[in-house]
Design an enzyme around this catalytic site. Structure first.
Site, PDB file in Angstrom:
ATOM      1  N   ASN A   1       0.852  -1.191   0.000  1.00  0.00           N
ATOM      2  CA  ASN A   1       0.000   0.000   0.000  1.00  0.00           C
ATOM      3  C   ASN A   1       0.886   1.239   0.000  1.00  0.00           C
ATOM      4  O   ASN A   1       1.440   1.617   1.032  1.00  0.00           O
ATOM      5  CB  ASN A   1      -0.910  -0.028   1.242  1.00  0.00           C
ATOM      6  CG  ASN A   1      -1.780   1.208   1.356  1.00  0.00           C
ATOM      7  OD1 ASN A   1      -1.895   1.987   0.411  1.00  0.00           O
ATOM      8  ND2 ASN A   1      -2.409   1.382   2.511  1.00  0.00           N
ATOM      9  N   TRP A   2       1.014   1.845  -1.159  1.00  0.00           N
ATOM     10  CA  TRP A   2       1.891   3.018  -1.280  1.00  0.00           C
ATOM     11  C   TRP A   2       1.320   4.259  -0.608  1.00  0.00           C
ATOM     12  O   TRP A   2       2.031   5.246  -0.419  1.00  0.00           O
ATOM     13  CB  TRP A   2       2.128   3.344  -2.762  1.00  0.00           C
ATOM     14  CG  TRP A   2       3.077   2.424  -3.465  1.00  0.00           C
ATOM     15  CD1 TRP A   2       3.622   1.262  -2.985  1.00  0.00           C
ATOM     16  CD2 TRP A   2       3.592   2.590  -4.787  1.00  0.00           C
ATOM     17  NE1 TRP A   2       4.441   0.698  -3.934  1.00  0.00           N
ATOM     18  CE2 TRP A   2       4.441   1.490  -5.048  1.00  0.00           C
ATOM     19  CE3 TRP A   2       3.421   3.550  -5.783  1.00  0.00           C
ATOM     20  CZ2 TRP A   2       5.120   1.333  -6.251  1.00  0.00           C
ATOM     21  CZ3 TRP A   2       4.084   3.396  -6.989  1.00  0.00           C
ATOM     22  CH2 TRP A   2       4.935   2.298  -7.219  1.00  0.00           C
ATOM     23  N   LYS A   3       0.033   4.263  -0.344  1.00  0.00           N
ATOM     24  CA  LYS A   3      -0.646   5.450   0.188  1.00  0.00           C
ATOM     25  C   LYS A   3      -0.397   6.650  -0.734  1.00  0.00           C
ATOM     26  O   LYS A   3      -0.218   6.462  -1.940  1.00  0.00           O
ATOM     27  CB  LYS A   3      -0.210   5.714   1.639  1.00  0.00           C
ATOM     28  CG  LYS A   3      -0.381   4.459   2.511  1.00  0.00           C
ATOM     29  CD  LYS A   3      -0.240   4.713   3.985  1.00  0.00           C
ATOM     30  CE  LYS A   3      -0.432   3.409   4.750  1.00  0.00           C
ATOM     31  NZ  LYS A   3      -0.418   3.585   6.192  1.00  0.00           N
TER      32      LYS A   3
ATOM     33  N   HIS B   1      -9.870   1.672   4.555  1.00  0.00           N
ATOM     34  CA  HIS B   1      -8.637   1.826   5.337  1.00  0.00           C
ATOM     35  C   HIS B   1      -8.904   2.798   6.492  1.00  0.00           C
ATOM     36  O   HIS B   1      -9.663   3.763   6.325  1.00  0.00           O
ATOM     37  CB  HIS B   1      -7.515   2.352   4.436  1.00  0.00           C
ATOM     38  CG  HIS B   1      -6.164   2.260   5.080  1.00  0.00           C
ATOM     39  ND1 HIS B   1      -5.764   3.138   6.059  1.00  0.00           N
ATOM     40  CD2 HIS B   1      -5.156   1.387   4.907  1.00  0.00           C
ATOM     41  CE1 HIS B   1      -4.544   2.804   6.453  1.00  0.00           C
ATOM     42  NE2 HIS B   1      -4.151   1.744   5.772  1.00  0.00           N
TER      43      HIS B   1
ATOM     44  N   GLU C   1      -6.041  -4.482  10.529  1.00  0.00           N
ATOM     45  CA  GLU C   1      -4.997  -3.488  10.764  1.00  0.00           C
ATOM     46  C   GLU C   1      -5.249  -2.754  12.081  1.00  0.00           C
ATOM     47  O   GLU C   1      -6.015  -1.778  12.106  1.00  0.00           O
ATOM     48  CB  GLU C   1      -4.984  -2.469   9.618  1.00  0.00           C
ATOM     49  CG  GLU C   1      -4.650  -3.083   8.271  1.00  0.00           C
ATOM     50  CD  GLU C   1      -3.947  -2.071   7.383  1.00  0.00           C
ATOM     51  OE1 GLU C   1      -2.787  -2.326   7.044  1.00  0.00           O
ATOM     52  OE2 GLU C   1      -4.535  -1.036   7.057  1.00  0.00           O
TER      53      GLU C   1
ATOM     54  N   GLY D   1       1.948   2.420  10.819  1.00  0.00           N
ATOM     55  CA  GLY D   1       2.958   3.465  10.689  1.00  0.00           C
ATOM     56  C   GLY D   1       3.729   3.770  11.952  1.00  0.00           C
ATOM     57  O   GLY D   1       4.459   4.752  12.010  1.00  0.00           O
TER      58      GLY D   1
ATOM     59  N   SER E   1       2.913  -1.937  10.432  1.00  0.00           N
ATOM     60  CA  SER E   1       4.359  -1.986  10.706  1.00  0.00           C
ATOM     61  C   SER E   1       5.022  -3.306  10.309  1.00  0.00           C
ATOM     62  O   SER E   1       5.952  -3.759  10.976  1.00  0.00           O
ATOM     63  CB  SER E   1       4.627  -1.657  12.170  1.00  0.00           C
ATOM     64  OG  SER E   1       4.237  -0.322  12.441  1.00  0.00           O
TER      65      SER E   1
ATOM     66  N   GLY F   1       2.680  -1.086   4.369  1.00  0.00           N
ATOM     67  CA  GLY F   1       2.561   0.260   3.825  1.00  0.00           C
ATOM     68  C   GLY F   1       3.951   0.828   3.594  1.00  0.00           C
ATOM     69  O   GLY F   1       4.518   0.699   2.509  1.00  0.00           O
ATOM     70  N   GLY F   2       4.509   1.428   4.633  1.00  0.00           N
ATOM     71  CA  GLY F   2       5.828   2.063   4.536  1.00  0.00           C
ATOM     72  C   GLY F   2       6.881   1.185   3.867  1.00  0.00           C
ATOM     73  O   GLY F   2       7.637   1.655   2.995  1.00  0.00           O
TER      74      GLY F   2
HETATM   75  P1  PGA Z   1       2.449   0.499   7.651  1.00  0.00           P
HETATM   76  O1  PGA Z   1       1.001   0.719   6.964  1.00  0.00           O
HETATM   77  O2  PGA Z   1       2.981  -0.809   7.111  1.00  0.00           O
HETATM   78  O3  PGA Z   1       3.241   1.681   7.193  1.00  0.00           O
HETATM   79  O4  PGA Z   1       2.232   0.432   9.103  1.00  0.00           O
HETATM   80  C1  PGA Z   1       0.107  -0.334   6.773  1.00  0.00           C
HETATM   81  C2  PGA Z   1      -1.186   0.207   6.246  1.00  0.00           C
HETATM   82  O5  PGA Z   1      -1.697   1.189   6.793  1.00  0.00           O
HETATM   83  O6  PGA Z   1      -1.756  -0.299   5.254  1.00  0.00           O
END
Ligand code: PGA
Length: 224
Positions: free
Chosen positions: A7-9, A93, A150, A156, A188, A209-210
């Protein structure tokens, strides 16, 4: 089947996104029984699809979808605009629920439209709201989607939820969703902890995500 969903956001310029695909393509080898899904920002769906299409077991997702059909909904991106490139869509999300005030009913409307379009919804849920979030869908819909668990405090933060707690929540979730519905974990996840979370019973994949912003780390997660 395991699902690894990056998930690049709201990150990367088009040039950075193209560089990511270039580097990732040189690192990636398909892994049996693993579907890799990359959730791209809307403007990058079409420019990146050509190169991503060349890779085996890679699919594209959107990070959201309009809760409305085509029509007078300024700014909205509906399923018919993206279904030829994206076979999946992230919906609900916690960032969308928090910053864009999305409701369970809107998320349910998105599920209806996505399934009608032949796309697979990946619906994010979080505790303590998961039961209500899931209850907005019909049992037939629940059989056709992927659930992403999540925990809010894990997103994050660099602090994934304790694997034992994840296992407990997954067990609870299966009290109100069908046993064949895959549940993936996000919050995370990185290249060093991915194998631990993939090893949790009844976990069918991960949603980093990150860590998905770095093609090297994302590739490590796929092969964890
Ligand atoms: P994260 O994000 O891996 O940066 O914690 C996950 C997400 O929100 O999809």
């Amino acid at each position: 089947m395991k699902f690894i969903v990056g998930n690049w956001k709201s990150n990367k310029t088009l040039t950075e996104a193209q560089e990511w695909v270039h580097t990732f393509s040189s690192l990636y080898h398909p892994k049996a029984e693993t579907q890799v899904i990359i959730a791209l920002p809307f403007p990058y769906l079409f420019p990146l699809q050509q190169d991503l299409k060349k890779l085996t077991n890679i699919a594209i997702a959107t990070q959201d979808i309009s809760p409305f059909p085509p029509g007078a909904y300024t700014g909205a991106v509906n399923t018919s605009m993206v279904k030829e490139v994206a076979s999946y869509a992230l919906i609900g999300h916690s960032e969308r629920r928090e910053y864009f005030h999305e409701t369970n009913q809107e998320v349910a409307n998105k599920v209806t439209l996505l399934l009608e379009a032949g796309m697979t919804p990946i619906m994010c849920v979080d505790e303590p709201y998961a039961k209500a979030q899931v209850a907005a869908l019909t049992p037939e819909q629940l059989e056709k989607i992927i659930i992403a668990y999540e925990p809010l405090e894990a997103i994050g933060s660099g602090q994934p939820q304790d694997p034992a707690d994840v296992a407990r929540t997954v067990e609870t979730l299966y009290q109100f969703i069908p046993t064949q519905t895959p549940i993936i974990y996000g919050g995370s996840i990185n290249d060093t902890n991915a194998h631990i979370y993939l090893g949790i019973e009844h976990i069918s994949g991960l949603l980093p995500g990150g860590a998905s912003l770095d093609p090297q780390k994302f590739n490590h997660i796929i092969h964890a």
